[in-house]
Design a protein around this motif. Structure first.
Motif, PDB file in Angstrom:
ATOM      1  N   LYS A  58      -8.539  -0.236   2.217  1.00  0.00           N
ATOM      2  CA  LYS A  58      -7.626  -1.242   1.647  1.00  0.00           C
ATOM      3  C   LYS A  58      -6.983  -2.073   2.758  1.00  0.00           C
ATOM      4  O   LYS A  58      -6.864  -3.298   2.635  1.00  0.00           O
ATOM      5  CB  LYS A  58      -6.557  -0.549   0.789  1.00  0.00           C
ATOM      6  N   TYR A  88      -1.189  -1.330  -4.408  1.00  0.00           N
ATOM      7  CA  TYR A  88      -2.265  -0.336  -4.378  1.00  0.00           C
ATOM      8  C   TYR A  88      -1.694   1.028  -4.006  1.00  0.00           C
ATOM      9  O   TYR A  88      -0.789   1.113  -3.168  1.00  0.00           O
ATOM     10  CB  TYR A  88      -3.288  -0.774  -3.323  1.00  0.00           C
ATOM     11  N   GLN A  89      -2.236   2.063  -4.607  1.00  0.00           N
ATOM     12  CA  GLN A  89      -1.867   3.438  -4.223  1.00  0.00           C
ATOM     13  C   GLN A  89      -3.119   4.300  -4.180  1.00  0.00           C
ATOM     14  O   GLN A  89      -4.003   4.181  -5.020  1.00  0.00           O
ATOM     15  CB  GLN A  89      -0.872   4.028  -5.249  1.00  0.00           C
ATOM     16  N   SER A  90      -3.193   5.182  -3.158  1.00  0.00           N
ATOM     17  CA  SER A  90      -4.285   6.148  -3.107  1.00  0.00           C
ATOM     18  C   SER A  90      -3.799   7.431  -2.453  1.00  0.00           C
ATOM     19  O   SER A  90      -2.912   7.410  -1.594  1.00  0.00           O
ATOM     20  CB  SER A  90      -5.472   5.589  -2.319  1.00  0.00           C
ATOM     21  N   ASN A  91      -4.419   8.528  -2.864  1.00  0.00           N
ATOM     22  CA  ASN A  91      -4.140   9.828  -2.242  1.00  0.00           C
ATOM     23  C   ASN A  91      -5.121  10.134  -1.124  1.00  0.00           C
ATOM     24  O   ASN A  91      -5.073  11.223  -0.545  1.00  0.00           O
ATOM     25  CB  ASN A  91      -4.200  10.928  -3.309  1.00  0.00           C
ATOM     26  N   HIS A  92      -6.027   9.176  -0.810  1.00  0.00           N
ATOM     27  CA  HIS A  92      -7.151   9.452   0.107  1.00  0.00           C
ATOM     28  C   HIS A  92      -7.079   8.553   1.346  1.00  0.00           C
ATOM     29  O   HIS A  92      -7.033   7.320   1.235  1.00  0.00           O
ATOM     30  CB  HIS A  92      -8.462   9.237  -0.633  1.00  0.00           C
ATOM     31  N   GLU A  93      -7.126   9.176   2.500  1.00  0.00           N
ATOM     32  CA  GLU A  93      -6.943   8.444   3.754  1.00  0.00           C
ATOM     33  C   GLU A  93      -7.982   7.333   3.928  1.00  0.00           C
ATOM     34  O   GLU A  93      -7.650   6.204   4.296  1.00  0.00           O
ATOM     35  CB  GLU A  93      -7.011   9.433   4.929  1.00  0.00           C
ATOM     36  N   ASN A 135       2.322   8.268  -6.268  1.00  0.00           N
ATOM     37  CA  ASN A 135       2.081   8.110  -7.709  1.00  0.00           C
ATOM     38  C   ASN A 135       2.906   9.123  -8.515  1.00  0.00           C
ATOM     39  O   ASN A 135       3.048   8.983  -9.715  1.00  0.00           O
ATOM     40  CB  ASN A 135       0.597   8.264  -8.041  1.00  0.00           C
ATOM     41  N   GLU A 155      -9.686   5.715   1.726  1.00  0.00           N
ATOM     42  CA  GLU A 155      -9.446   4.589   0.799  1.00  0.00           C
ATOM     43  C   GLU A 155      -8.311   3.707   1.297  1.00  0.00           C
ATOM     44  O   GLU A 155      -8.342   2.489   1.118  1.00  0.00           O
ATOM     45  CB  GLU A 155      -9.135   5.125  -0.602  1.00  0.00           C
ATOM     46  N   LEU A 156      -7.323   4.329   1.927  1.00  0.00           N
ATOM     47  CA  LEU A 156      -6.211   3.544   2.490  1.00  0.00           C
ATOM     48  C   LEU A 156      -6.718   2.692   3.653  1.00  0.00           C
ATOM     49  O   LEU A 156      -6.326   1.529   3.799  1.00  0.00           O
ATOM     50  CB  LEU A 156      -5.072   4.473   2.926  1.00  0.00           C
ATOM     51  N   PRO A 195      -0.342   9.037  -0.268  1.00  0.00           N
ATOM     52  CA  PRO A 195      -0.453  10.203  -1.144  1.00  0.00           C
ATOM     53  C   PRO A 195       0.877  10.655  -1.756  1.00  0.00           C
ATOM     54  O   PRO A 195       1.918  10.630  -1.093  1.00  0.00           O
ATOM     55  CB  PRO A 195      -1.004  11.298  -0.223  1.00  0.00           C
ATOM     56  N   ILE A 239       0.847  -1.200   0.000  1.00  0.00           N
ATOM     57  CA  ILE A 239       0.000   0.000   0.000  1.00  0.00           C
ATOM     58  C   ILE A 239       0.881   1.248   0.000  1.00  0.00           C
ATOM     59  O   ILE A 239       1.775   1.384   0.839  1.00  0.00           O
ATOM     60  CB  ILE A 239      -0.929   0.027   1.236  1.00  0.00           C
TER      61      ILE A 239
END
Ligand code: DQA
Length: 145
Positions: free
Chosen positions: A59, A48-53, A12, A55-56, A9, A6
């Motif tokens: 995951k 997986y990558q996300s800029n949103h807490e 990417n 969503e993390l 933010p 994981i």
């Protein structure tokens, strides 16, 4: 063995963001490095990558009863997020905290890591290789599946 990677933010933006700190290689290069290592080591991996807490958090929760280990670079949320710490503690999946840069030599506000309390190990300042070291550690410690 199944490992979940994981990234938080701005990771990417690797290769573009502050290359003097994070290097010139891109996020896709990081994914390729991890995928290739895992194929050769016989490890099933999800990256997986996300800029949103939130969503993390989602995951991390998805790893419950599904993954044998988590490697997480929470990026800036390292220094702010109790929610990510609680999520890691909730699922009880062995988790390694990774940072590309050596956070211990950077600004004061980077000296706090909330998630560290829920992690079995922290690897910092080893560049992209830190992810591979984290995967190796999880395989050695928890990898008889
Ligand atoms: C980072 C370090 C964090 O302080 C920063 O906010 C990041 C990346 C690292 O990998 O070195 O975004 O986690």
């Amino acid at each position: 063995m199944k490992i979940l990677i994981i990234n938080g933010p701005n990771l990417n933006m690797l290769g573009i963001r502050e290359p003097d700190i994070y290097g010139k290689n891109t996020y896709n290069d990081l994914c390729d490095l991890i995928s290739l290592y895992c194929i050769n080591a016989g490890i099933e991996v999800d990256i997986y990558q996300s800029n949103h807490e939130g969503e993390l958090v989602d995951k991390i929760q998805s790893a419950y009863n599904c993954f044998d280990g988590i490697v997480i670079n929470p990026a800036a949320y390292t220094h702010t997020s109790v929610a990510l710490l609680d999520a890691v503690k909730a699922v009880g999946v062995p988790t390694v905290e990774v940072h590309i840069s050596d956070v211990s030599t950077r600004e004061d506000f980077r000296q706090i890591s909330y998630i560290r309390k829920g992690c079995v190990k922290t690897i910092s300042g080893k560049g992209f290789d830190g992810y591979i070291d984290a995967i190796k550690f999880l395989k050695e410690q928890y990898g008889d599946k």
